[in-house]
Design a protein around this motif. Structure first.
Motif, PDB file in Angstrom:
ATOM      1  N   GLU A 128       0.829  -1.213   0.000  1.00 21.94           N
ATOM      2  CA  GLU A 128       0.000   0.000   0.000  1.00 21.94           C
ATOM      3  C   GLU A 128       0.862   1.263   0.000  1.00 21.94           C
ATOM      4  O   GLU A 128       0.475   2.279  -0.573  1.00 21.94           O
ATOM      5  N   ALA A 168       0.489   4.212  -2.562  1.00 25.60           N
ATOM      6  CA  ALA A 168       0.202   5.574  -2.100  1.00 25.60           C
ATOM      7  C   ALA A 168       1.175   6.572  -2.726  1.00 25.60           C
ATOM      8  O   ALA A 168       0.774   7.654  -3.168  1.00 25.60           O
ATOM      9  N   THR A 209      -7.874  -1.031   1.654  1.00 30.10           N
ATOM     10  CA  THR A 209      -8.175   0.381   1.434  1.00 30.10           C
ATOM     11  C   THR A 209      -7.867   1.234   2.670  1.00 30.10           C
ATOM     12  O   THR A 209      -7.386   2.345   2.543  1.00 30.10           O
ATOM     13  N   LEU A 245      -4.247   1.782   2.660  1.00 30.69           N
ATOM     14  CA  LEU A 245      -3.855   2.719   1.603  1.00 30.69           C
ATOM     15  C   LEU A 245      -4.140   4.156   2.027  1.00 30.69           C
ATOM     16  O   LEU A 245      -3.329   5.050   1.812  1.00 30.69           O
ATOM     17  N   ARG A 246      -5.297   4.382   2.651  1.00 33.23           N
ATOM     18  CA  ARG A 246      -5.632   5.725   3.118  1.00 33.23           C
ATOM     19  C   ARG A 246      -4.613   6.212   4.141  1.00 33.23           C
ATOM     20  O   ARG A 246      -4.178   7.362   4.112  1.00 33.23           O
ATOM     21  N   CYS A 260      -1.464   5.187   4.521  1.00 32.56           N
ATOM     22  CA  CYS A 260      -0.173   5.430   3.867  1.00 32.56           C
ATOM     23  C   CYS A 260      -0.212   6.728   3.072  1.00 32.56           C
ATOM     24  O   CYS A 260       0.765   7.489   3.057  1.00 32.56           O
ATOM     25  N   PHE A 261      -1.348   6.977   2.423  1.00 35.45           N
ATOM     26  CA  PHE A 261      -1.440   8.186   1.617  1.00 35.45           C
ATOM     27  C   PHE A 261      -1.346   9.432   2.493  1.00 35.45           C
ATOM     28  O   PHE A 261      -0.673  10.395   2.142  1.00 35.45           O
ATOM     29  N   ASP A 262      -2.015   9.378   3.640  1.00 32.69           N
ATOM     30  CA  ASP A 262      -1.930  10.521   4.559  1.00 32.69           C
ATOM     31  C   ASP A 262      -0.484  10.800   4.943  1.00 32.69           C
ATOM     32  O   ASP A 262      -0.068  11.954   5.067  1.00 32.69           O
ATOM     33  N   LEU A 265      -9.097  10.293  -0.180  1.00 31.62           N
ATOM     34  CA  LEU A 265      -9.060   9.241  -1.191  1.00 31.62           C
ATOM     35  C   LEU A 265     -10.457   8.641  -1.281  1.00 31.62           C
ATOM     36  O   LEU A 265     -10.950   8.072  -0.311  1.00 31.62           O
TER      37      LEU A 265
END
Ligand code: ZN
Length: 124
Positions: free
Chosen positions: A3, A7, A42, A45-46, A48-50, A63
């Protein structure tokens, strides 16, 4: 933990989608389509993206993840169906000669950008 790699890739694409020279903007929302077979968690992933988006144009961006069902097509009889179990056999003729039509994708559908000056119009 793949993830994190995803990301970073999403962030890279999102940043590249911003027209050069555009200033005072922020990436507000990224709409993703993720196939169920891509094995992306998911929530992970959220998270990691943050982490990777911190202090970038996409800092705090949402996201929006749409999960795409797995669709398959039998190469022998042409039957198409939605796969909901890990056994890939044609339900019409029991052939194992299956092509996956969808379910592995990880697509960025669209990216929503806002101008920072207008940020107070948010109702959310
Ligand atoms: Zn078949």
């Amino acid at each position: 933990m793949h993830e994190m790699g995803i990301a970073m890739e999403v962030l890279r694409i999102a940043e590249e989608s911003v027209p050069p020279g555009m200033t005072g903007i922020r990436i507000q929302r990224i709409n993703l389509k993720i196939g169920r077979l891509s094995a992306v968690v998911t929530e992970s992933l959220r998270f990691c993206f943050d982490v990777v988006a911190k202090d970038t144009l996409a800092d705090g961006a949402e996201l929006a993840i749409e999960e795409v069902t797995v669709n398959a097509c039998c190469q022998d009889c042409g039957h198409q169906w939605t796969v909901d179990q890990p056994v890939f056999v044609c339900p019409a003729c029991n052939s194992g000669h299956i092509e996956l039509l969808s379910g592995r994708e990880l697509n960025i559908e669209s990216i929503e950008i806002e101008e920072e000056d207008d940020a107070d119009a948010d109702q959310g």
